[in-house]
Motif scaffolding. Structure first.
Motif, PDB file in Angstrom:
ATOM      1  N   LEU A   3       0.823  -1.201   0.000  1.00  0.00           N
ATOM      2  CA  LEU A   3       0.000   0.000   0.000  1.00  0.00           C
ATOM      3  C   LEU A   3       0.861   1.257   0.000  1.00  0.00           C
ATOM      4  N   GLU A   4       0.273   2.346  -0.489  1.00  0.00           N
ATOM      5  CA  GLU A   4       0.924   3.651  -0.503  1.00  0.00           C
ATOM      6  C   GLU A   4       0.533   4.427   0.746  1.00  0.00           C
ATOM      7  N   SER A  11     -11.072   3.832 -10.567  1.00  0.00           N
ATOM      8  CA  SER A  11     -11.749   5.094 -10.289  1.00  0.00           C
ATOM      9  C   SER A  11     -12.471   5.541 -11.546  1.00  0.00           C
ATOM     10  N   SER A  12     -13.693   6.071 -11.389  1.00  0.00           N
ATOM     11  CA  SER A  12     -14.435   6.585 -12.538  1.00  0.00           C
ATOM     12  C   SER A  12     -13.751   7.845 -13.057  1.00  0.00           C
ATOM     13  N   ALA A  13     -14.023   8.180 -14.288  1.00  0.00           N
ATOM     14  CA  ALA A  13     -13.393   9.340 -14.919  1.00  0.00           C
ATOM     15  C   ALA A  13     -13.652  10.623 -14.142  1.00  0.00           C
ATOM     16  N   ASP A  14     -14.838  10.749 -13.537  1.00  0.00           N
ATOM     17  CA  ASP A  14     -15.149  11.980 -12.801  1.00  0.00           C
ATOM     18  C   ASP A  14     -14.767  11.901 -11.323  1.00  0.00           C
ATOM     19  N   GLY A  15     -14.216  10.763 -10.897  1.00  0.00           N
ATOM     20  CA  GLY A  15     -13.763  10.616  -9.518  1.00  0.00           C
ATOM     21  C   GLY A  15     -14.856  10.385  -8.496  1.00  0.00           C
ATOM     22  N   SER A  16     -16.099  10.230  -8.925  1.00  0.00           N
ATOM     23  CA  SER A  16     -17.211  10.059  -7.984  1.00  0.00           C
ATOM     24  C   SER A  16     -17.364   8.625  -7.490  1.00  0.00           C
ATOM     25  N   GLN A  17     -16.715   7.680  -8.158  1.00  0.00           N
ATOM     26  CA  GLN A  17     -16.795   6.270  -7.778  1.00  0.00           C
ATOM     27  C   GLN A  17     -15.401   5.684  -7.807  1.00  0.00           C
ATOM     28  N   ASP A  18     -15.098   4.844  -6.836  1.00  0.00           N
ATOM     29  CA  ASP A  18     -13.820   4.135  -6.889  1.00  0.00           C
ATOM     30  C   ASP A  18     -13.850   2.934  -5.969  1.00  0.00           C
ATOM     31  N   THR A  19     -12.856   2.091  -6.165  1.00  0.00           N
ATOM     32  CA  THR A  19     -12.693   0.907  -5.340  1.00  0.00           C
ATOM     33  C   THR A  19     -11.216   0.706  -5.082  1.00  0.00           C
ATOM     34  N   GLY A  20     -10.898   0.120  -3.932  1.00  0.00           N
ATOM     35  CA  GLY A  20      -9.501  -0.090  -3.592  1.00  0.00           C
ATOM     36  C   GLY A  20      -9.335  -0.805  -2.272  1.00  0.00           C
ATOM     37  N   VAL A  21      -8.116  -0.725  -1.768  1.00  0.00           N
ATOM     38  CA  VAL A  21      -7.761  -1.314  -0.478  1.00  0.00           C
ATOM     39  C   VAL A  21      -7.327  -0.165   0.422  1.00  0.00           C
ATOM     40  N   TRP A  22      -7.829  -0.138   1.655  1.00  0.00           N
ATOM     41  CA  TRP A  22      -7.540   0.920   2.620  1.00  0.00           C
ATOM     42  C   TRP A  22      -7.116   0.270   3.915  1.00  0.00           C
ATOM     43  N   GLN A  23      -6.140   0.858   4.560  1.00  0.00           N
ATOM     44  CA  GLN A  23      -5.671   0.370   5.861  1.00  0.00           C
ATOM     45  C   GLN A  23      -5.500   1.569   6.786  1.00  0.00           C
ATOM     46  N   MET A  73      -4.113   8.929  13.532  1.00  0.00           N
ATOM     47  CA  MET A  73      -4.260   7.609  12.932  1.00  0.00           C
ATOM     48  C   MET A  73      -3.662   7.693  11.538  1.00  0.00           C
ATOM     49  N   GLN A  74      -2.902   6.679  11.140  1.00  0.00           N
ATOM     50  CA  GLN A  74      -2.208   6.672   9.854  1.00  0.00           C
ATOM     51  C   GLN A  74      -2.937   5.789   8.853  1.00  0.00           C
ATOM     52  N   THR A  75      -3.130   6.305   7.638  1.00  0.00           N
ATOM     53  CA  THR A  75      -3.791   5.530   6.589  1.00  0.00           C
ATOM     54  C   THR A  75      -2.826   5.217   5.450  1.00  0.00           C
ATOM     55  N   SER A  76      -3.147   4.140   4.770  1.00  0.00           N
ATOM     56  CA  SER A  76      -2.436   3.768   3.554  1.00  0.00           C
ATOM     57  C   SER A  76      -3.437   3.046   2.665  1.00  0.00           C
ATOM     58  N   GLY A  77      -3.114   2.926   1.394  1.00  0.00           N
ATOM     59  CA  GLY A  77      -4.047   2.253   0.506  1.00  0.00           C
ATOM     60  C   GLY A  77      -3.561   2.195  -0.915  1.00  0.00           C
ATOM     61  N   VAL A  78      -4.421   1.645  -1.750  1.00  0.00           N
ATOM     62  CA  VAL A  78      -4.182   1.592  -3.183  1.00  0.00           C
ATOM     63  C   VAL A  78      -5.545   1.628  -3.864  1.00  0.00           C
ATOM     64  N   THR A  79      -5.669   2.463  -4.883  1.00  0.00           N
ATOM     65  CA  THR A  79      -6.896   2.538  -5.670  1.00  0.00           C
ATOM     66  C   THR A  79      -6.813   1.505  -6.783  1.00  0.00           C
ATOM     67  N   LEU A  80      -7.846   0.665  -6.895  1.00  0.00           N
ATOM     68  CA  LEU A  80      -7.886  -0.357  -7.932  1.00  0.00           C
ATOM     69  C   LEU A  80      -8.594   0.137  -9.189  1.00  0.00           C
TER      70      LEU A  80
END
Length: 122
Positions: free
Chosen positions: A23-24, A46-58, A37-44
């Motif tokens: 993760l980034e 994302s829609s062109a307009d950025g309104s929808q996305d999926t990924g991994v979050w920690q 609190m520290q976060t990290s993740g990776v986007t798998l």
């Protein structure tokens, strides 16, 4: 449905390896209400307009307060947390659990330990 209309939306190899994916650094959690609190993740995907996305979050352990501005589906891969909607009852989530937080949901997330989830924002 014709397979011509189907477009692969996520990197399926990364999704299959979400529990161990590298993760980034996404920085401190803005919603934290106690110690940082520290976060990290990776986007798998994302829609062109950025309104929808999926990924991994920690995220590391601690309390936070959330106001959902979009719908979110989560599947917990590791760790545990208790979510409590304003005026509602707490619900503990752990590995294998899934939940939907609809637009407008407000409440606390108490991460008891580092939590890793797959998320879909829609």
């Amino acid at each position: 449905m014709s397979t011509d209309a189907v477009t692969p939306a996520v990197d399926t190899a990364l999704l299959a390896a979400a529990a161990t994916a590298e993760l980034e650094d996404w920085g401190p959690l803005e919603e934290a209400t106690g110690e940082p609190m520290q976060t990290s993740g990776v986007t798998l995907w994302s829609s062109a307009d950025g309104s929808q996305d999926t990924g991994v979050w920690q995220c590391t352990a601690g309390p936070s307060y959330w106001v959902q501005e979009e719908n979110e589906f989560v599947h917990i891969l590791s760790g545990s947390l208790t979510v409590t909607p304003d005026g509602g009852s707490p619900r503990k989530l752990g590995p294998g659990d899934a939940a939907v937080f609809p637009r407008g949901w407000r409440g606390t997330w108490e991460l008891h330990e580092t939590v890793r989830k797959v998320y879909v924002i829609f």
